[in-house]
Each structure stands twice: as structure tokens, then as C-alpha cells.
Design a protein around this motif. Structure first.
Motif, PDB file in Angstrom:
ATOM      1  N   PHE B 167      75.250  -9.331  54.669  1.00 57.35           N
ATOM      2  CA  PHE B 167      76.007  -8.581  55.667  1.00 57.35           C
ATOM      3  C   PHE B 167      76.286  -7.144  55.245  1.00 57.35           C
ATOM      4  CE2 PHE B 167      77.475 -12.980  57.033  1.00 57.35           C
ATOM      5  CZ  PHE B 167      76.429 -13.065  57.928  1.00 57.35           C
ATOM      6  N   SER B 168      76.239  -6.870  53.928  1.00 60.65           N
ATOM      7  CA  SER B 168      76.492  -5.488  53.515  1.00 60.65           C
ATOM      8  C   SER B 168      75.354  -4.577  53.974  1.00 60.65           C
ATOM      9  CB  SER B 168      76.664  -5.404  52.000  1.00 60.65           C
ATOM     10  OG  SER B 168      75.459  -5.727  51.354  1.00 60.65           O
ATOM     11  N   ASN B 169      74.234  -5.162  54.398  1.00 63.15           N
ATOM     12  CA  ASN B 169      73.142  -4.346  54.928  1.00 63.15           C
ATOM     13  C   ASN B 169      73.584  -3.547  56.154  1.00 63.15           C
ATOM     14  OD1 ASN B 169      70.404  -4.781  53.549  1.00 63.15           O
ATOM     15  ND2 ASN B 169      71.312  -6.809  53.579  1.00 63.15           N
ATOM     16  N   ILE B 170      74.554  -4.080  56.920  1.00 61.86           N
ATOM     17  CA  ILE B 170      75.073  -3.337  58.075  1.00 61.86           C
ATOM     18  C   ILE B 170      75.659  -2.008  57.603  1.00 61.86           C
ATOM     19  CG2 ILE B 170      76.823  -3.328  59.904  1.00 61.86           C
ATOM     20  CD1 ILE B 170      76.618  -6.270  60.121  1.00 61.86           C
ATOM     21  N   THR B 171      76.549  -2.119  56.599  1.00 63.80           N
ATOM     22  CA  THR B 171      77.198  -0.916  56.086  1.00 63.80           C
ATOM     23  C   THR B 171      76.185   0.042  55.483  1.00 63.80           C
ATOM     24  OG1 THR B 171      79.183  -2.186  55.698  1.00 63.80           O
ATOM     25  CG2 THR B 171      79.008  -0.131  54.519  1.00 63.80           C
ATOM     26  N   PHE B 172      75.200  -0.514  54.780  1.00 64.48           N
ATOM     27  CA  PHE B 172      74.155   0.332  54.193  1.00 64.48           C
ATOM     28  C   PHE B 172      73.436   1.108  55.296  1.00 64.48           C
ATOM     29  CE2 PHE B 172      69.740   0.948  52.780  1.00 64.48           C
ATOM     30  CZ  PHE B 172      69.974   1.737  51.665  1.00 64.48           C
ATOM     31  N   LEU B 173      73.065   0.427  56.366  1.00 63.24           N
ATOM     32  CA  LEU B 173      72.350   1.098  57.459  1.00 63.24           C
ATOM     33  C   LEU B 173      73.219   2.167  58.112  1.00 63.24           C
ATOM     34  CD1 LEU B 173      70.335  -1.625  59.403  1.00 63.24           C
ATOM     35  CD2 LEU B 173      69.444   0.334  58.145  1.00 63.24           C
ATOM     36  N   ILE B 174      74.523   1.832  58.326  1.00 68.05           N
ATOM     37  CA  ILE B 174      75.391   2.807  58.995  1.00 68.05           C
ATOM     38  C   ILE B 174      75.569   4.058  58.146  1.00 68.05           C
ATOM     39  CG2 ILE B 174      77.780   3.238  59.730  1.00 68.05           C
ATOM     40  CD1 ILE B 174      77.848   0.445  60.856  1.00 68.05           C
ATOM     41  N   HIS B 175      75.820   3.858  56.835  1.00 63.91           N
ATOM     42  CA  HIS B 175      76.171   5.013  56.018  1.00 63.91           C
ATOM     43  C   HIS B 175      74.983   5.670  55.335  1.00 63.91           C
ATOM     44  CE1 HIS B 175      80.489   4.767  56.510  1.00 63.91           C
ATOM     45  NE2 HIS B 175      80.317   3.467  56.558  1.00 63.91           N
ATOM     46  N   GLN B 176      73.909   4.931  55.129  1.00 63.15           N
ATOM     47  CA  GLN B 176      72.797   5.523  54.394  1.00 63.15           C
ATOM     48  C   GLN B 176      71.480   5.414  55.141  1.00 63.15           C
ATOM     49  OE1 GLN B 176      72.783   5.372  50.237  1.00 63.15           O
ATOM     50  NE2 GLN B 176      74.546   4.024  50.069  1.00 63.15           N
ATOM     51  N   GLY B 177      71.552   4.985  56.395  1.00 57.44           N
ATOM     52  CA  GLY B 177      70.307   4.789  57.145  1.00 57.44           C
ATOM     53  C   GLY B 177      69.826   6.045  57.839  1.00 57.44           C
ATOM     54  N   GLU B 178      69.625   7.117  57.060  1.00 58.67           N
ATOM     55  CA  GLU B 178      69.166   8.378  57.647  1.00 58.67           C
ATOM     56  C   GLU B 178      67.647   8.336  57.798  1.00 58.67           C
ATOM     57  OE1 GLU B 178      71.322  11.848  57.386  1.00 58.67           O
ATOM     58  OE2 GLU B 178      72.602  10.293  58.223  1.00 58.67           O
ATOM     59  N   ILE B 179      67.192   7.957  58.978  1.00 58.14           N
ATOM     60  CA  ILE B 179      65.765   7.831  59.210  1.00 58.14           C
ATOM     61  C   ILE B 179      65.266   9.105  59.868  1.00 58.14           C
ATOM     62  CG2 ILE B 179      63.999   6.481  60.396  1.00 58.14           C
ATOM     63  CD1 ILE B 179      66.156   4.176  60.338  1.00 58.14           C
ATOM     64  N   ARG B 180      64.133   9.618  59.393  1.00 50.86           N
ATOM     65  CA  ARG B 180      63.616  10.870  59.981  1.00 50.86           C
ATOM     66  C   ARG B 180      63.344  10.670  61.475  1.00 50.86           C
ATOM     67  NH1 ARG B 180      58.185   9.160  59.634  1.00 50.86           N
ATOM     68  NH2 ARG B 180      57.991   7.760  57.876  1.00 50.86           N
ATOM     69  N   GLY B 181      63.722  11.672  62.256  1.00 50.90           N
ATOM     70  CA  GLY B 181      63.542  11.592  63.696  1.00 50.90           C
ATOM     71  C   GLY B 181      64.545  10.671  64.384  1.00 50.90           C
ATOM     72  N   TYR B 182      65.508  10.156  63.600  1.00 52.28           N
ATOM     73  CA  TYR B 182      66.423   9.144  64.157  1.00 52.28           C
ATOM     74  C   TYR B 182      67.825   9.397  63.611  1.00 52.28           C
ATOM     75  CZ  TYR B 182      67.301   4.374  65.992  1.00 52.28           C
ATOM     76  OH  TYR B 182      67.728   3.278  66.708  1.00 52.28           O
ATOM     77  N   ILE B 183      68.055  10.649  63.146  1.00 54.62           N
ATOM     78  CA  ILE B 183      69.327  10.986  62.494  1.00 54.62           C
ATOM     79  C   ILE B 183      70.483  10.790  63.483  1.00 54.62           C
ATOM     80  CG2 ILE B 183      70.604  12.822  61.292  1.00 54.62           C
ATOM     81  CD1 ILE B 183      68.156  12.158  59.725  1.00 54.62           C
TER      82      ILE B 183
END
Lengths: 208, 319
Positions: B167-183
């Protein structure tokens, strides 16, 4: 002073400990009937951890925090001033001595029952293991025989011994529940020993 | 309409479009299934209606979470993780042993969420799989007990991995999921993963009910069929394909492939939790939500699809 202690208890039990016990420790509360404490009653429960007294107090309504008193051991809770203040102020407790220092160790309890207040008694006398219930002491039966109008509320604490076992300090969640049964009256014809085993059976019946 | 919602809530316009769509879909489901259950009551239908109710709860909770300031949402996620882990660990009889180790296991939750928010990708991805893997036995060794040693290490580590890491993957995606073209669209990605995972459950169920014949896993979950799975996976691929402009992938075809894999992992996550419950001998993990089981019962597929998504993005170089 009385009112201040009451406010502290409401904040402590309703604001802090009830959410802690329910959410963090995961204790489940099951009621056969929500007991009313408009008249004197005695909650009788098995005892395997300090948490069971706290859970029972959490199950009470705000009004009842004023008029329900856990019965605690004088030698344990009055051993120093910190525990003494805690037992009096936060638990709203009444102390009995286990070593027959006084003529009638139940004198304080009787005074409260006559005032229309209620008691929480753990007749095992001390914390046992969570799997086995110890023999009951006779205090509750003596009180119930002396006051025929006072009903008793059986409560069964399941799994609390695993939350905080005797002699340890680490509190951990466990698969535990507090079951509160229907209020019952004891048959006045019975002998003290028979009343004790009747109470014991009522508590064990809640197990299943 | 989307514009006024964006202005009101601060959601991005893409996010607003999707969340309106999801609410519309759920309203439709409610209007179809509840009268259906009233007219032709059956056990399967009853199950669906219960699910519709819990989706309302989940959707409203999720919307509130997205509206709340980040810190409060984080605390709520941590609390949900804690309750799930507690549901799991208190079911295990081995947890009566090694009490002090369990304390460190619960302590892993705040550490893992700290790493998911502020740590490097390496520390986030190795703290539980590597460090907790060794820490649990080390604390047990220091306690000097060997009874149920292996059983405890295995079961407790497994619970930590599945729940805390998962479940910590949610937090990882929210805070560190800077995807190019999808910022700035991380919330949208989370919303879509949760939505696609949940809709996958429904699709597989509906396909299974209509054309299902061959049992997929008779021992673990007798209701799952091969036809249901294939129908669900193909429909989900099509759905991902049509939603590809909302997903971070380079091509629509890749979005379709991602949808297919998501369907596979959703099914595996579902079967995994069923196998866990069968092994533990319980029907539900808890009764927190009356009639619906505990948190883990609702998040079974997500426990696989969330780590899958993060690792897909990492492996394909999006993150």
C-alpha cells in the motif's frame, strides 16, 4: 475537584482511550444488552490484563463514568502517590485491601452501592492468564446477597492477556473482544459459594 | 461542468473528467443493480449490491482523501495500512511469540511511508524486501528463542510485504511519481489504477456469470472461470486503450497491454487473498464494515496491482 476529575475522565476515556482501544488495539465490543446504571449494578468480569478494566470503562456512557467505580487492590494501586492519584482521579476507583487489614474490606463498596452507584469487580482478585479463569473470591457474592436489589452484569474479556501480559510493558494489538451480557439477579436462597459459581458460569457462558 | 469542479476543488481538468465519469458509472450501477436485486433476489446479486454500497463508501472516502491536504491524507493511509496489518497479524497464532519483534514490524509502517514520501526509489524499494527481511530474524535471534522461528519469520515478513510495502506504493506514486509528460497528474494515475482494478473485478465476475464454463482455480476460488478472466482482461484492455489519453504511456497500444497485465495481477491478487483466508481458516479478515468484511477483503486485488504498476513504470523507464 469532583467535577474536574470527571472532566478528565471523559476526555481520557471518550477522547483518547476509546479510539485507541477500538482502532489501534482492535478490541471488539459486543453487547447482549446495553446495561443501564440508573440503579446500582455490579459488573463482574474475568481479569487477564489492565486493558480489560480500561475497555470496560470505555464501553460506558459519559454519564456512567460518574457513577461506576472499578474496585482495585489497595496494596497494588496505592503503592505510591502517582498510582494512587491515577486510580482515584482517572479510574474513579474504590480500593479494597487484599490482606484483611481492616475489619470489613468491603465497607467502601457498600457505601457506594447504598448511594446508588455501581461497581466493576474482578473476582479473580488478580490478573490471570488469558486462557484460564482462576477461582473467584467471595466479595461479589457477599455484596449481592446483602443487597438483593443490586443486579450483576457479566462481562467476558477475551484475548486481553495477549495485549498486555502480566509482567510485561509492551502493548500490542490482539484478537480480542469484550462481551457484555444481560443483567442478572441472584437467587437470595442460594449459599455464598453457589452464588459465586452462578456468577462464574454466567461469565463463561458469554465465551461462546 | 468539469471546469467549475476543477475550480472548486483544485483538481486538474483530466482528473475532474475521470472522477465525474466514475460517479456517473456508479450511479448507473446503483440504478441497475438495486432494482434488479429487488425483483430477482439471488445470492450473487446480493453480493453485487453489497459491493455497490462499499464502492460508494470507497469512492466518497477516496474523493475526500484527494480533497484533503497531503499530510492528512497520508496519515489516513498510514492508519488504514496499520488496521490492515493488525487485521492480518492478529489472525496468526504465531504472533503470541516474539512480542518485541512485532513492535518493530508495526514500526516499519511509519518508516516505509517516510521513505515512500521522501526517500530514494532504492530505499523505498529495499527497506521492507531486504532490511525488514533481515531485521525480523535478527530481533528474534537476540530474543534467543527458536520455537516457531521459521513460521513466525515467514508469516510476519509476508504480511509486512503484502500490506505495508504494497500500500505504500500509493504514497510513492503521489509524492515521487513524476512521469515525463504527465507531471502533476499523479492523483489521476492512482484514481485510474484503483478504478481499473475494481472494474476488473466486476468485469471478470460478469463475464464469468454469463459465459463462464471452465473453472480457473477450483481449489482456491471455485467461482472464477477462464472465460470470466479472458473476457475481463480483454474488456479491460479495451477500456485502457480508450482511456489512454489519461494514462502516462507513450502509445495507446501500450495502454491496452498495461490494461491486460493489470487484469492478470488483479485476478492474482484476488486469488492470493482467497488462498490466505483459506489457509487461515477465516471467511473475512475482519468485520469492520458490517457485511463487507475488513479493509483487506476490499483491497485484495489492489495489493498486487499497486506494486505491479510502480514496477511496470520503473522497468519501462517512465519513473
Amino acid at each position: 475537584m469532583e467535577n474536574l476529575a470527571f472532566i478528565i475522565r471523559v476526555i481520557l476515556f471518550k477522547g483518547i482511550l476509546a479510539p485507541f482501544v477500538k482502532i489501534i488495539l482492535g478490541v471488539k465490543f459486543r453487547y447482549d444488552e446495553k446495561p443501564s446504571f440508573d440503579k446500582s449494578k455490579i459488573i463482574v468480569a474475568n481479569h487477564s490484563s489492565h486493558v480489560d478494566a480500561i475497555a470496560i470503562l470505555c464501553s460506558l456512557s459519559i454519564r456512567d463514568l460518574k457513577r461506576v467505580h472499578p474496585v482495585v487492590a489497595r496494596d497494588y494501586f496505592y503503592r505510591n502517590s502517582v498510582t494512587k492519584v491515577f486510580a482515584k482521579l482517572c479510574l474513579n476507583s474504590v480500593a479494597v485491601s487484599r490482606d484483611r487489614q481492616f475489619e470489613n474490606p468491603l465497607h467502601q463498596c457498600e457505601k457506594l452501592l447504598e448511594k446508588g452507584h455501581s461497581l466493576i469487580i474482578f473476582p479473580e482478585g488478580t490478573r490471570g492468564s488469558s486462557d484460564e479463569m482462576k477461582e473467584f473470591k467471595k466479595g461479589v457474592s457477599i455484596l449481592l446477597k446483602k443487597y438483593p436489589d443490586v443486579e450483576f452484569v457479566p462481562a467476558f474479556c477475551e484475548g486481553f492477556g495477549r495485549i498486555l501480559p502480566k509482567g510485561q510493558w509492551l502493548i500490542l494489538p490482539s484478537n480480542s473482544s469484550l462481551k457484555i451480557g444481560k443483567s442478572k439477579r441472584v437467587d437470595q436462597e442460594l449459599e455464598i459459594n453457589d452464588i459465586t459459581s452462578f456468577i462464574r458460569k454466567s461469565i463463561l457462558d458469554l465465551k461462546f | 461542468m468539469t471546469q467549475s469542479i476543477s475550480e472548486l476543488t483544485g483538481f486538474t481538468s483530466l482528473f475532474s473528467e475521470i472522477i465525474i465519469g466514475i460517479y456517473a458509472l456508479l450511479v448507473m450501477f446503483t440504478l441497475i443493480f438495486i432494482p434488479w436485486e429487488k425483483m430477482k433476489p439471488s445470492k450473487g446479486m446480493h453480493e453485487i449490491v453489497l459491493r455497490v454500497y462499499s464502492w460508494w463508501a470507497i469512492l466518497i472516502l477516496a474523493t475526500v482523501m484527494f480533497l484533503l491536504p497531503g499530510t492528512i491524507a497520508l496519515i489516513l493511509i498510514i492508519l488504514l495500512t496499520y488496521i490492515s496489518l493488525r487485521e492480518f497479524l492478529t489472525k496468526l497464532s504465531v504472533t503470541n511469540h516474539f512480542r518485541s519483534t512485532l513492535f518493530f514490524v508495526y514500526l516499519a509502517i511509519p518508516i516505509q511511508y517516510y521513505l515512500a514520501k521522501n526517500g530514494t526509489t532504492y530505499s523505498f524499494n529495499s527497506f521492507i524486501p531486504v532490511y525488514m527481511f533481515f531485521l525480523i530474524p535478527i530481533v528474534n535471534i537476540l530474543n534467543g528463542e527458536y520455537e516457531k522461528y521459521l513460521e513466525f519469520n515467514g508469516k510476519v515478513f509476508w504480511a509486512t510485504m503484502l500490506i505495508v510495502y504494497g500500500f505504500s506504493n500509493i504514497t510513492f506514486l503521489i509524492h515521487q511519481g513524476e512521469i515525463r509528460g504527465y507531471i502533476g497528474e499523479q492523483n489521476l494515475l492512482i484514481l485510474l489504477i484503483v478504478f481499473l482494478t475494481q472494474i476488473n473485478d466486476v468485469l471478470q465476475f460478469l463475464w464469468g456469470k454469463t459465459i463462464g464454463k471452465h473453472k480457473l482455480s477450483p481449489t482456491i476460488s471455485p467461482n472464477k472461470t477462464i472465460e470470466g478472466f479472458l473476457g475481463g482482461a480483454i474488456t479491460l484492455s479495451a477500456l485502457s486503450f480508450s482511456l489512454s489519453s489519461y494514462l502516462p504511456f507513450d502509445s495507446s497500444l501500450e495502454a491496452a497491454g498495461f490494461g491486460f497485465l493489470l487484469s492478470v495481477f488483479g485476478l492474482l491478487g484476488d486469488l492470493n487473498m482467497s488462498a490466505v483466508k483459506r489457509d487461515l481458516g477465516v471467511k473475512d479478515m475482519d468485520d469492520l464494515i458490517p457485511g463487507h468484511g475488513g479493509i483487506l477483503d476490499r483491497l485484495d486485488s489492489l495489493s498486487f496491482t499497486l506494486p505491479f504498476t510502480v514496477h511496470y513504470l520503473l522497468l519501462r523507464g517512465y519513473l
